[in-house]
Design an enzyme around this catalytic site. Sequence first.
Site, mmCIF file in Angstrom:
data_model
loop_
_atom_site.group_PDB
_atom_site.id
_atom_site.type_symbol
_atom_site.label_atom_id
_atom_site.label_comp_id
_atom_site.label_asym_id
_atom_site.label_seq_id
_atom_site.Cartn_x
_atom_site.Cartn_y
_atom_site.Cartn_z
ATOM 1 N N ARG A 35 0.853 -1.203 0.000
ATOM 2 C CA ARG A 35 0.000 0.000 0.000
ATOM 3 C C ARG A 35 0.881 1.243 0.000
ATOM 4 O O ARG A 35 0.575 2.244 -0.634
ATOM 5 C CB ARG A 35 -0.960 0.001 1.201
ATOM 6 C CG ARG A 35 -1.734 1.307 1.337
ATOM 7 C CD ARG A 35 -2.998 1.196 2.175
ATOM 8 N NE ARG A 35 -2.839 0.502 3.429
ATOM 9 C CZ ARG A 35 -2.197 0.986 4.509
ATOM 10 N NH1 ARG A 35 -1.630 2.177 4.475
ATOM 11 N NH2 ARG A 35 -2.117 0.275 5.610
ATOM 12 N N TYR B 104 -14.068 18.252 -15.902
ATOM 13 C CA TYR B 104 -14.619 16.892 -15.948
ATOM 14 C C TYR B 104 -15.740 16.737 -14.902
ATOM 15 O O TYR B 104 -15.565 17.088 -13.725
ATOM 16 C CB TYR B 104 -13.491 15.887 -15.683
ATOM 17 C CG TYR B 104 -13.980 14.497 -15.419
ATOM 18 C CD1 TYR B 104 -14.734 13.810 -16.370
ATOM 19 C CD2 TYR B 104 -13.716 13.862 -14.209
ATOM 20 C CE1 TYR B 104 -15.207 12.540 -16.119
ATOM 21 C CE2 TYR B 104 -14.176 12.580 -13.957
ATOM 22 C CZ TYR B 104 -14.931 11.928 -14.913
ATOM 23 O OH TYR B 104 -15.396 10.670 -14.658
ATOM 24 N N ASP C 266 -5.148 19.334 -14.817
ATOM 25 C CA ASP C 266 -5.537 18.005 -15.297
ATOM 26 C C ASP C 266 -5.136 17.957 -16.776
ATOM 27 O O ASP C 266 -5.764 18.586 -17.626
ATOM 28 C CB ASP C 266 -7.046 17.830 -15.109
ATOM 29 C CG ASP C 266 -7.566 16.494 -15.644
ATOM 30 O OD1 ASP C 266 -6.850 15.846 -16.438
ATOM 31 O OD2 ASP C 266 -8.695 16.116 -15.279
ATOM 32 N N LYS D 263 -6.702 6.790 -19.680
ATOM 33 C CA LYS D 263 -6.961 7.303 -21.040
ATOM 34 C C LYS D 263 -5.763 7.060 -21.960
ATOM 35 O O LYS D 263 -5.393 5.926 -22.178
ATOM 36 C CB LYS D 263 -7.331 8.784 -20.960
ATOM 37 C CG LYS D 263 -8.293 9.138 -19.817
ATOM 38 C CD LYS D 263 -9.628 8.439 -19.901
ATOM 39 C CE LYS D 263 -10.548 8.934 -18.778
ATOM 40 N NZ LYS D 263 -11.726 8.110 -18.594
HETATM 41 N N1 PLP Z 1 -10.099 14.039 -15.837
HETATM 42 C C1 PLP Z 1 -10.596 13.934 -17.067
HETATM 43 C C2 PLP Z 1 -10.349 15.035 -18.057
HETATM 44 C C3 PLP Z 1 -11.357 12.809 -17.427
HETATM 45 O O1 PLP Z 1 -11.859 12.735 -18.671
HETATM 46 C C4 PLP Z 1 -11.582 11.795 -16.460
HETATM 47 C C5 PLP Z 1 -12.387 10.597 -16.782
HETATM 48 O O2 PLP Z 1 -13.083 10.562 -17.779
HETATM 49 C C6 PLP Z 1 -11.035 11.954 -15.186
HETATM 50 C C7 PLP Z 1 -10.295 13.083 -14.900
HETATM 51 C C8 PLP Z 1 -11.264 10.921 -14.106
HETATM 52 O O3 PLP Z 1 -10.466 9.807 -14.325
HETATM 53 P P1 PLP Z 1 -10.861 8.324 -13.867
HETATM 54 O O4 PLP Z 1 -12.074 7.929 -14.656
HETATM 55 O O5 PLP Z 1 -9.643 7.531 -14.180
HETATM 56 O O6 PLP Z 1 -11.183 8.384 -12.413
#
Ligand code: PLP
Length: 374
Positions: free
Chosen positions: A49, A101, A173, A198
Amino acid sequence: MTEHFKTICAHAGATPDPHTGAVTSPLYFSSTFHYPPTGDYPPGHIYSRESNPTRASLENVLAQLEQGEEAAAFSSGSAAASAVFFSLRPGDHIIVNFDAYAGVRAMLKDVFMPWGLAVTFTDLSDISNLTKSIQPNTKLVWTESPTNPQMRIIDLVSLIAICKQHKIKVAVDNTFATPALQNPLVLGADIVMHSTTKYLGGHSDLTGGALITAKKDEQWERIRHIQHIQGAIPAPFDCWLLMRGIRSFVPRMAQHLSNAKAVAEFLSNHPKVERALYPGLASHPGHEVAKKQMSDFGAMVSFLVNGTKEDAIKIAQRVKIFTNATSLGGTESLLEHRKSVEGVDSPTPDNLLRLSVGLEDANSLINDLEQALH
Ligand code: PLP
């Protein structure tokens, strides 16, 4: 993308392995590690962990990709974002781009605002909104660029300059842009976040997240502590899959980019499309800023159909090569009516469809959209 970046990707992992000479990264499933009973808790791998050799290899690669001092891997992008917000204190104020998001917006509204974080959601593509939103207790600006799914471009250089004047940390992000096309830490940001689910994973077969820091400062130590004690960590196999994905990231990205350009161009000239939202188009309001802070424009393309929500959904029902599914960054092209999944308080227009442009032949993708738009 520099020569060095390409080498980091192609070699991703601690390779060759110093113990065995293995050319691909070994996978350590062990949850616990022997340590000598000397009366203290020695450094090194003790319990998975807190740290695991496969995760440590991945974190090392991620830090290099974003040119940061250190990286921390999480079980999802959302877990990574959550660690940043938990590293703040109840009573702190943060500023977030209003079309971030949807999951991050929901996390803030449902968990962190009740916990005590004050949040201002604003359109950061107009930088004057940043200055207007700053309060004495503002500790962090959280933004994406391009934003998901409206593809707004935020002027990161101006944003970072204003935040530095006010001693406000900046977290970006960078999931849509990817480290191949935009490096916020090089532009002066403090933290970069990725949903590694992604483009970095790249095959729609793992869920993961990452934070990369410019400096190992006090906030980063808190984030590391949160990673260790809350335990939202990726399994060793997911770390290994992610390193495997990163090895082919550069050529995948090249194909994603050329397909996305062709698709965006096609959509921008189609009579059934009100507007194609892609920062690579000269007509995009953020095109000039994107050109300055990105080396290319990414492979996410949104478009507003000429019509209503129902018209957009009919188009979504007609595609054959694009798959109707959420997420992005895999080899296969995906299409999604975002408003349907984001819920009623979503700022996403009803007539918006989002495309994750994959690695199929560009003409097949264009022909598929052509028949669906009829
Ligand atoms: N940030 C963006 C731009 C995203 O498109 C996503 C998910 O679609 C996330 C964060 C969240 O990631 P996760 O689905 O891996 O938790």
